[in-house]
Scaffold this active site. Sequence first.
Site, short mmCIF file in Angstrom:
data_model
loop_
_atom_site.label_atom_id
_atom_site.label_comp_id
_atom_site.label_asym_id
_atom_site.label_seq_id
_atom_site.Cartn_x
_atom_site.Cartn_y
_atom_site.Cartn_z
N ARG A 273 0.77 -1.05 -0.01
CA ARG A 273 -0.08 0.15 -0.02
C ARG A 273 0.70 1.24 0.09
NH1 ARG A 273 -5.20 0.01 2.06
NH2 ARG A 273 -4.93 -1.64 3.12
N CYS A 348 -27.20 -0.26 -6.35
CA CYS A 348 -28.65 -0.23 -5.41
C CYS A 348 -28.28 -1.08 -4.30
CB CYS A 348 -29.78 -1.04 -6.44
SG CYS A 348 -29.77 -0.64 -7.91
N TYR A 377 -4.80 -1.65 -3.44
CA TYR A 377 -6.29 -2.35 -2.86
C TYR A 377 -7.71 -1.38 -3.29
CZ TYR A 377 -2.47 -4.35 0.36
OH TYR A 377 -1.72 -5.02 0.54
C1 LIG Z 1 -0.41 -7.71 2.45
C2 LIG Z 1 0.87 -8.12 2.71
C3 LIG Z 1 1.74 -7.31 2.70
C4 LIG Z 1 1.83 -5.93 2.13
O1 LIG Z 1 0.97 -5.08 2.92
P1 LIG Z 1 0.82 -3.54 2.88
O2 LIG Z 1 -0.02 -3.23 4.07
O3 LIG Z 1 0.14 -3.49 1.56
O4 LIG Z 1 2.08 -2.86 2.92
C5 LIG Z 1 3.47 -7.66 2.87
N1 LIG Z 1 3.50 -8.98 3.39
C6 LIG Z 1 2.37 -9.74 3.43
C7 LIG Z 1 2.83 -11.12 3.92
C8 LIG Z 1 1.07 -9.53 3.30
O5 LIG Z 1 0.13 -10.14 3.49
#
Ligand SMILES: *Cc1c(COP(=O)(O)O)cnc(C)c1O
Length: 404
Positions: A273, A348, A377
């Site tokens: 993210r 809806c 996301y």
């Molecule tokens: C989803 C995930 C990430 C990334 O998480 P962010 O919050 O998008 O930085 C990294 N490592 C694992 C194992 C994850 O499941």
Amino acid sequence: MPAPTVRDHVTALESGELPAYVYDLTALQAHASAVRAALSTRVELYYAAKANPEPRILTALADTVTGYEVASGGELAHVRTVVPDAPVAFGGPGKTPDELAAALALGVERFHVESEHELRLLAELAGRFTPERTANLLLRVNLPVGPGTLDGVPLAMGAGPSPFGLSPDRVDACLAFLDSPAAARLRLRGIHAHLASGLDADSQLDVAGRIVDWSARLARRHRVPLPEINIGGGMAVDYAAPGSRFDWPRFGAGLDRLLARHPELALRIEPGRALTAYCGWYATEVLDVKRSHGTDFAVLRGGTHHLRTPVTKGHDQPFSLLPADAWPHPWQRPTVRDAPVTLVGQLCTPKDVFARQVPVTELRAGDRVVFAMAGAYAWNISHHEFLMHPRPNFHFLPQPAPVR
Ligand SMILES: *Cc1c(COP(=O)(O)O)cnc(C)c1O
């Protein structure tokens, strides 16, 4: 506010070309480079592909990241196709035998093993399918990072009961297995711990320090080298403050202090993210404005079936307005002035809300709305088929040069 390039691009689109996802690849590369520059060379930067696996996003990051973290056989095949030379780490709970076999055949650089059963499965498959190779792995551990450390964190994945990773009391059994002939094709490289999403720099550093200390104790107790530690992703993105960023320089400096205490250690992080959220924009237009029982609503073309993020996170998606002066109809333009307005989509369901009661000076049918922070996301977690509205268009800025 979107960059002028994004704004101009959105303004130039026809109504029928909306909604559109617009990705600012220039901004993405600048941001990723700044993140990389804040980290020492002893910190490897992996991108968690599940945040946004768009091929153009993956390739835009290719010069900056060390590799990609994937969490399914689908992501693995996709990333190998889009960025064939990039190192890949394969994590995630519930890996199937087929996925593990495919990953062994593709020679992924690291397996993040999530359970004892998965460890045994990997050993068996490695012996059967790729006996000429060694499969390198990290044990993902659900560490007790200390009471209160993860309190109030948006998405805690560890430090309490969770399907992710090994319970710390099972790690000794895994090390014993790794020492046995059955695990001859496996090589333990270190520890992985992705414990939460949404941590600020100081909380991340606190958690990182605890992971490293725990791993160092484990290594001493068992006299095994654990040269690598992956401290996961989860660097905070604050949707209420689009202008603020995770403090990468502070985080990088803190990791340097940690690395100074552990001269043999290589650290790895795998944010999703915090790398891509800011580069994506969801642009659309106001179809209708109406007042219902004292509340003003703006109904937008599209909806949360394209941008589910505000529903899943329970926030107001930040947005900018681009006024559009043309009004082709002879009747008065639906308008709300100097009032809070709730922005909804075309679905809806009362859950189709982008933002609630946000004050605006003026919002009219036909005006454009550009939602920020839609690069992670967002599209890929949304329920596109619900109600069968058309899909958005996708634009990547800069536009590719025309092929001659
Ligand atoms: C989803 C995930 C990430 C990334 O998480 P962010 O919050 O998008 O930085 C990294 N490592 C694992 C194992 C994850 O499941």
